[in-house]
Design an enzyme around this catalytic site. Structure first.
Site, PDB file in Angstrom:
ATOM      1  N   HIS A   1      44.733  30.547  31.146  1.00  0.00           N
ATOM      2  CA  HIS A   1      44.860  31.130  32.490  1.00  0.00           C
ATOM      3  C   HIS A   1      45.677  30.185  33.388  1.00  0.00           C
ATOM      4  O   HIS A   1      46.648  30.605  34.020  1.00  0.00           O
ATOM      5  CB  HIS A   1      43.449  31.362  33.046  1.00  0.00           C
ATOM      6  CG  HIS A   1      43.380  31.831  34.474  1.00  0.00           C
ATOM      7  ND1 HIS A   1      42.786  33.021  34.829  1.00  0.00           N
ATOM      8  CD2 HIS A   1      43.800  31.255  35.626  1.00  0.00           C
ATOM      9  CE1 HIS A   1      42.868  33.162  36.146  1.00  0.00           C
ATOM     10  NE2 HIS A   1      43.469  32.092  36.658  1.00  0.00           N
ATOM     11  N   GLU A   2      45.311  28.916  33.391  1.00  0.00           N
ATOM     12  CA  GLU A   2      46.004  27.947  34.256  1.00  0.00           C
ATOM     13  C   GLU A   2      47.436  27.694  33.803  1.00  0.00           C
ATOM     14  O   GLU A   2      48.347  27.561  34.622  1.00  0.00           O
ATOM     15  CB  GLU A   2      45.237  26.623  34.307  1.00  0.00           C
ATOM     16  CG  GLU A   2      43.867  26.708  34.966  1.00  0.00           C
ATOM     17  CD  GLU A   2      43.887  27.332  36.345  1.00  0.00           C
ATOM     18  OE1 GLU A   2      44.882  27.161  37.074  1.00  0.00           O
ATOM     19  OE2 GLU A   2      42.927  28.031  36.691  1.00  0.00           O
TER      20      GLU A   2
ATOM     21  N   HIS B   1      49.726  30.342  35.100  1.00  0.00           N
ATOM     22  CA  HIS B   1      50.118  30.091  36.495  1.00  0.00           C
ATOM     23  C   HIS B   1      51.249  29.055  36.529  1.00  0.00           C
ATOM     24  O   HIS B   1      52.246  29.223  37.221  1.00  0.00           O
ATOM     25  CB  HIS B   1      48.957  29.480  37.292  1.00  0.00           C
ATOM     26  CG  HIS B   1      47.905  30.458  37.722  1.00  0.00           C
ATOM     27  ND1 HIS B   1      48.192  31.624  38.378  1.00  0.00           N
ATOM     28  CD2 HIS B   1      46.552  30.402  37.634  1.00  0.00           C
ATOM     29  CE1 HIS B   1      47.054  32.257  38.656  1.00  0.00           C
ATOM     30  NE2 HIS B   1      46.047  31.537  38.209  1.00  0.00           N
TER      31      HIS B   1
HETATM   32 ZN   LIG Z   1      44.010  31.568  38.534  1.00  0.00          ZN
END
Ligand SMILES: [Zn+2]
Length: 245
Positions: free
Chosen positions: A67-68, A71
């Protein structure tokens, strides 16, 4: 929050872990090994529950990292410098230098994280369904189902329109786009973050003091963190925009 030790680099981005991750790791592994797995599949021994729980918790943190990293990669593609990624008590943080240059960039950077969590959640559930259809019904299924559920829950929680959650940035990008004013957008998403944070604190304390368990304290703690982060974000943005560059 600083990294206590480094895991290495992925796509050139430094990945660190704060010691507080251990608290969550132990909580997750313990609740899976002691409660959830034995309830779903009572026929195994303690060693099997512990091994499956530790493995599931590790995969959970890998999901969080994915997830990170999403980003970070989208931020980089949109011209931002990524300092590092750190996993800690409340999940992960990708530290970016500077701000998105347009509402569209903000939307893409914020939106990709929950999207990745949602996709991972669906993949885990589909794999679980396929494994089950193949005739297997055991502990691995409980782990896959839990990973599917938690990733989808993570995606949903993160799109709540309250800073500093991803949803707060999505809200900010939309207000920024509609008004053309980044500062106004930041104020609104921060305010939403403070309100949501206080609501979690209230709900958490209510849950705890009416005897519905320690989960309430945890909720209150997350709320408290969100209030602080939303307030800091507003202050930072105001200061940054106040300086002519
Ligand atoms: Zn996030």
């Amino acid at each position: 929050m600083r990294a206590s030790f480094q895991l290495g680099r992925i796509a050139g981005i430094r990945i660190g872990v704060n010691w507080s991750v251990l608290v969550i790791f132990v909580l997750i592994a313990w609740s899976l090994a002691a409660a959830r797995f034995p309830a779903d599949y009572p026929q195994y021994g303690n060693g099997a529950y512990v091994a499956a729980a530790v493995l599931t918790a590790v995969v959970f943190f890998v999901s969080l990292l994915a997830h990170e990293i999403s980003h970070a990669l989208v931020a980089r593609r949109n011209g931002l410098h990524v300092q590092d990624i750190t996993l800690w008590l409340f999940g992960g943080v990708a530290r970016l230098s500077g701000e998105a240059r347009s509402p569209g960039a903000e939307l893409r950077i914020a939106g990709v994280g929950p999207l990745v969590s949602l996709l991972l959640g669906v993949v885990f559930l589909v794999v679980a369904a396929l494994v089950r259809a193949g005739g297997y019904d055991g502990l691995a299924l409980a782990g896959l189902a839990w990973l599917g559920g938690i990733n989808i829950a993570l995606a949903v929680f993160n799109v709540i329109p309250a800073a500093p959650l991803d949803g707060g940035r999505l809200l900010r990008s939309v207000i920024w786009w509609r008004t053309g004013d980044r500062l106004t957008a930041t104020r609104w998403s921060s305010r939403a973050g403070q309100v949501f944070g206080w609501a979690l604190v209230a709900l958490g304390l209510l849950t705890f003091f009416t005897g519905h368990g320690f989960g309430g304290l945890w909720l209150a703690l997350i709320g408290w963190f969100l209030v602080g982060a939303a307030t800091a974000e507003n202050r930072q943005a105001t200061r940054r925009i106040g300086i002519p560059t």
